[in-house]
Motif scaffolding. Structure first.
Motif, PDB file in Angstrom:
ATOM      1  N   GLN A  25       0.828  -1.207   0.000  1.00  0.00           N
ATOM      2  CA  GLN A  25       0.000   0.000   0.000  1.00  0.00           C
ATOM      3  C   GLN A  25       0.863   1.259   0.000  1.00  0.00           C
ATOM      4  O   GLN A  25       0.564   2.234  -0.704  1.00  0.00           O
ATOM      5  N   GLN A  26       1.936   1.239   0.758  1.00  0.00           N
ATOM      6  CA  GLN A  26       2.814   2.411   0.835  1.00  0.00           C
ATOM      7  C   GLN A  26       3.466   2.729  -0.511  1.00  0.00           C
ATOM      8  O   GLN A  26       3.762   3.882  -0.808  1.00  0.00           O
ATOM      9  N   GLY A  27       3.659   1.696  -1.324  1.00  0.00           N
ATOM     10  CA  GLY A  27       4.262   1.914  -2.632  1.00  0.00           C
ATOM     11  C   GLY A  27       3.255   2.120  -3.742  1.00  0.00           C
ATOM     12  O   GLY A  27       3.641   2.321  -4.898  1.00  0.00           O
ATOM     13  N   GLY A  28       1.976   2.052  -3.425  1.00  0.00           N
ATOM     14  CA  GLY A  28       0.949   2.251  -4.433  1.00  0.00           C
ATOM     15  C   GLY A  28       0.806   1.105  -5.410  1.00  0.00           C
ATOM     16  O   GLY A  28       0.351   1.302  -6.546  1.00  0.00           O
ATOM     17  N   ALA A 263      15.852   4.987   4.315  1.00  0.00           N
ATOM     18  CA  ALA A 263      15.546   5.015   5.752  1.00  0.00           C
ATOM     19  C   ALA A 263      14.462   4.041   6.170  1.00  0.00           C
ATOM     20  O   ALA A 263      14.424   3.620   7.329  1.00  0.00           O
ATOM     21  N   SER A 264      13.559   3.674   5.254  1.00  0.00           N
ATOM     22  CA  SER A 264      12.431   2.853   5.679  1.00  0.00           C
ATOM     23  C   SER A 264      11.930   1.972   4.548  1.00  0.00           C
ATOM     24  O   SER A 264      12.198   2.217   3.369  1.00  0.00           O
ATOM     25  N   ALA A 266       8.874   1.858   3.730  1.00  0.00           N
ATOM     26  CA  ALA A 266       7.916   2.685   2.994  1.00  0.00           C
ATOM     27  C   ALA A 266       8.609   3.414   1.845  1.00  0.00           C
ATOM     28  O   ALA A 266       8.072   3.494   0.730  1.00  0.00           O
ATOM     29  N   GLU A 267       9.804   3.939   2.094  1.00  0.00           N
ATOM     30  CA  GLU A 267      10.553   4.620   1.036  1.00  0.00           C
ATOM     31  C   GLU A 267      10.953   3.648  -0.062  1.00  0.00           C
ATOM     32  O   GLU A 267      10.847   3.951  -1.259  1.00  0.00           O
ATOM     33  N   ARG A 268      11.436   2.469   0.357  1.00  0.00           N
ATOM     34  CA  ARG A 268      11.833   1.462  -0.633  1.00  0.00           C
ATOM     35  C   ARG A 268      10.652   1.099  -1.532  1.00  0.00           C
ATOM     36  O   ARG A 268      10.780   1.018  -2.755  1.00  0.00           O
ATOM     37  N   SER A 269       9.510   0.880  -0.917  1.00  0.00           N
ATOM     38  CA  SER A 269       8.340   0.486  -1.677  1.00  0.00           C
ATOM     39  C   SER A 269       7.908   1.594  -2.638  1.00  0.00           C
ATOM     40  O   SER A 269       7.561   1.329  -3.797  1.00  0.00           O
ATOM     41  N   LYS A 270       7.942   2.838  -2.182  1.00  0.00           N
ATOM     42  CA  LYS A 270       7.503   3.946  -3.033  1.00  0.00           C
ATOM     43  C   LYS A 270       8.446   4.147  -4.217  1.00  0.00           C
ATOM     44  O   LYS A 270       7.996   4.376  -5.346  1.00  0.00           O
ATOM     45  N   VAL A 271       9.750   4.062  -3.980  1.00  0.00           N
ATOM     46  CA  VAL A 271      10.720   4.232  -5.068  1.00  0.00           C
ATOM     47  C   VAL A 271      10.507   3.173  -6.143  1.00  0.00           C
ATOM     48  O   VAL A 271      10.502   3.466  -7.346  1.00  0.00           O
TER      49      VAL A 271
END
Length: 288
Positions: A25-28, A263-264, A266-271
């Motif tokens: 979900q965090q990565g859309g 850092a997280s 969530a960042e990995r997933s979004k990228v």
């Protein structure tokens, strides 16, 4: 086609289904690759609805799962895996998963080509049969880099054509896990992709290759995010899959160490999610 998160492929250690769902979900993402052991355990504990309900509430589609048994090593380990596989395949079927994959080493120090082919058919044919009994399509990944093939004594299958031929001997439910990096490093062509039937493509990985290196110089575990370097014709790759009617998951497998430095999760997933959506859009493909 639809974007799907494979948590382990991008350095996300999702220790539960809930954690994996949150990361997707965090990565859309539109879909999620499952840890089938987590799913089977959760079904045993709480029932199928615990899985299907959680995915539905999150708006996520099931992408598939990686074959978790040890078929490459000892006879005992293989037999143990075969005994455990029906439970896992049944769990996959119960939650609507129909795609399972594994990778094939393109070389060997122990077996020449003929011996290795016979070994793979012997080990994977009963796997394919069990999977077929539970509605699963089985994708085999050919591994392309010459730098890897050159490390061992005997070469083995490393092309799409070769893997399809062996897959036909393993079972009617066997096709490809098609990775654009391995397609590129095996000198695959757009024409070869366009000649595929959609049922021959079980699963798809996308990424990019290192800049400044030829196809034969690429290193298997050093890659980039899809579209990052432009070395691989990801646009042509995706358009060819769209042309033949592939409608399954698109999963990123970049082996990019910089992702681990973020850092997280969530960042990995979004990228990663942003990278997949960007190349899909550039290819004119809308997630379905």
């Amino acid at each position: 086609m639809f974007s799907a998160l494979s948590p382990g492929n991008v350095g996300i250690q999702a220790k539960s289904l809930d954690a994996a769902i949150l990361a997707a979900q965090q990565g859309g993402f539109a879909g999620l690759e499952l840890s089938i052991q987590q799913v089977a355990d959760l079904i045993d504990q709480q029932g199928v609805e615990a899985v299907t309900g959680a995915l539905s509430a999150a708006g996520l589609r099931v992408a598939g799962w990686g074959l978790p048994i040890d078929w490459r090593n000892s006879e005992a380990a293989w037999q143990e895996g075969l005994a455990a596989l029906p439970r896992l395949a049944k769990a996959a079927q119960a939650v609507g998963a129909t795609r399972v994959c594994t990778w094939i080493m393109p070389c060997s120090n122990e077996r020449d080509y003929a011996e290795n082919r016979a070994f793979h058919i012997e080990r994977l044919k009963p796997v394919a049969q069990i999977l077929a009994e539970h509605g699963q399509n089985f994708g085999l990944e050919f591994v392309g880099p010459k730098t890897l093939r050159d490390t061992q004594r005997y070469p083995f299958i490393y092309t799409m054509e070769g893997m399809l031929a062996m897959g036909e001997e393993i079972g009617p439910n066997v096709g490809l896990l098609l990775d654009c990096f391995h397609w590129f490093t095996s000198h695959g062509t757009i024409a070869e992709l366009e000649a595929l039937r959609p049922e021959q493509v079980v699963y798809v990985h996308i990424n990019d290759a290192q800049a400044g290196l030829s196809a034969d110089e690429q290193i298997d575990n050093r890659r980039a995010l899809p579209g990052e370097t432009g070395v691989i014709d990801i646009n042509g790759f995706l358009k060819a899959l769209d042309k033949i009617g592939y409608d399954g998951p698109i999963v990123c497998e970049p082996f990019k160490k910089e992702l681990s430095e973020l850092a997280s999760d969530a960042e990995r997933s979004k990228v990663v999610g942003d990278a997949i959506r960007k190349v899909l859009a550039q290819a004119g493909i809308r997630e379905a």
